[in-house]
Design a protein around this motif. Structure first.
Motif, PDB file in Angstrom:
ATOM      1  N   ASN A  55      32.718  49.308 -21.977  1.00  0.00           N
ATOM      2  CA  ASN A  55      33.420  50.572 -21.061  1.00  0.00           C
ATOM      3  C   ASN A  55      33.078  51.825 -22.266  1.00  0.00           C
ATOM      4  N   PHE A  57      33.644  55.295 -23.393  1.00  0.00           N
ATOM      5  CA  PHE A  57      34.204  56.383 -23.115  1.00  0.00           C
ATOM      6  C   PHE A  57      34.174  57.494 -23.666  1.00  0.00           C
ATOM      7  N   THR A  63      26.162  62.442 -21.833  1.00  0.00           N
ATOM      8  CA  THR A  63      25.929  62.138 -21.493  1.00  0.00           C
ATOM      9  C   THR A  63      24.199  61.728 -20.944  1.00  0.00           C
ATOM     10  N   ASN A  85      32.037  56.367 -19.101  1.00  0.00           N
ATOM     11  CA  ASN A  85      33.244  57.368 -18.611  1.00  0.00           C
ATOM     12  C   ASN A  85      32.806  58.550 -18.962  1.00  0.00           C
ATOM     13  N   LEU A  92      39.914  61.813 -21.753  1.00  0.00           N
ATOM     14  CA  LEU A  92      39.413  60.777 -21.632  1.00  0.00           C
ATOM     15  C   LEU A  92      40.887  60.266 -23.145  1.00  0.00           C
ATOM     16  N   ALA A 102      39.334  50.580 -22.398  1.00  0.00           N
ATOM     17  CA  ALA A 102      37.974  50.782 -22.809  1.00  0.00           C
ATOM     18  C   ALA A 102      37.574  49.690 -24.257  1.00  0.00           C
TER      19      ALA A 102
END
Length: 274
Positions: A55, A57, A63, A85, A92, A102
């Motif tokens: 995961n 963040f 992106t 995420n 975040l 995360a």
């Protein structure tokens, strides 16, 4: 030779032949095991051992480039899955310090990373991996003929800024302070993608966003550089998190981001080396 002796001799020969066959099979099996054991060892000792979900963040401005790197990571390590995420670095960081699961945090500024390190949630010292600077995103063709930061002031075009709590908003304020200008936006947005989207949807005439976001938007917007952006360059730090559920895979993803391959993807997206 008596019948009993002949029978004993035949028994010894059969036993001997059987033993020889067993020895041969054992040798083949040993060679086979040795070969497969070597391959297994290489596999378990190498990158292919990685598995499970990581995961990540990451700041909204990452992106496009991180999505590309995530796809590449999964190709290099079958059995892994990268879940992102993306959002404002401040939200975040707040999620991480509140216990959100995360493995990796990539922030758009050292200030928001400090929220995580001050909470003792980072594993080790965060490393700066890229830098980014602001550009003015205008409508395609730049119909308002915006050529400078000053052109955004007054009662001219409708301008959108990122909220001051997120790195792109803080950078915009820093650039405005450096130029001695004041700007009243029509709205403050929660992250850089939201600010850019206002221009893409023609709900605003311009936005102060990152160069990388202007580039990612393609012909949906037009970018205008301005000299004050040099006073508001953002460093992007990345770190493995202390309570990472999948620390090994998280560390491997960070290594990809910081590798020559990772730098190539990031510079193609418009980021610059630290």
């Amino acid at each position: 030779m008596t019948r009993s002796a002949r029978r004993t001799r035949r028994t010894v020969q059969v036993v001997g032949a059987t033993a020889a066959a067993l020895l041969a099979l054992s040798a083949c099996s040993s060679d086979s095991d040795s070969g497969s054991g070597s391959g297994s060892g290489e596999k378990s000792g190498g990158a292919d051992k990685l598995s499970g979900t990581v995961n990540v963040f990451a700041a909204a401005s990452l992106t496009e480039s991180f999505s590309r790197l995530g796809e590449e990571f999964e190709k290099q390590h079958p059995g892994t899955k990268v879940v992102f995420n993306f959002g404002g670095s401040d939200s975040l960081a707040a999620g991480i310090t509140s216990g959100a699961p995360a493995d990796v945090f990539a922030s758009a500024s050292p200030k928001t990373m400090k929220v995580v390190t001050d909470a003792d949630a980072a594993s080790g010292t965060p490393a700066t991996f890229v830098r980014n600077r602001l550009e003015i995103a205008t409508l395609p063709g730049n119909p308002d003929e915006i050529a400078s930061l000053k052109d955004l002031t007054g009662s001219g075009p409708k301008v959108v800024l990122c909220d001051k709590s997120v790195p792109c908003g803080a950078a915009a304020q820093k650039a405005l302070d450096a130029s001695g200008l004041k700007l009243t936006p029509v709205s403050y947005e929660e992250d850089v993608k939201s600010a850019l989207n206002k221009v893409v949807l023609k709900e605003a005439d311009a936005a102060l966003v990152y160069k990388t976001d202007v580039q990612a938007a393609g012909d949906k917007v037009e970018g205008v550089e301005f000299p004050e952006a040099a006073d508001a360059v953002n460093d992007y730090p990345i770190t493995l998190l202390k309570d990472a559920p999948n620390a090994e895979v998280g560390q491997a993803f960070i290594e990809l981001v910081r590798s020559a391959e990772g730098r190539k993807v990031l510079t193609e997206a418009g980021f610059t080396a630290p």
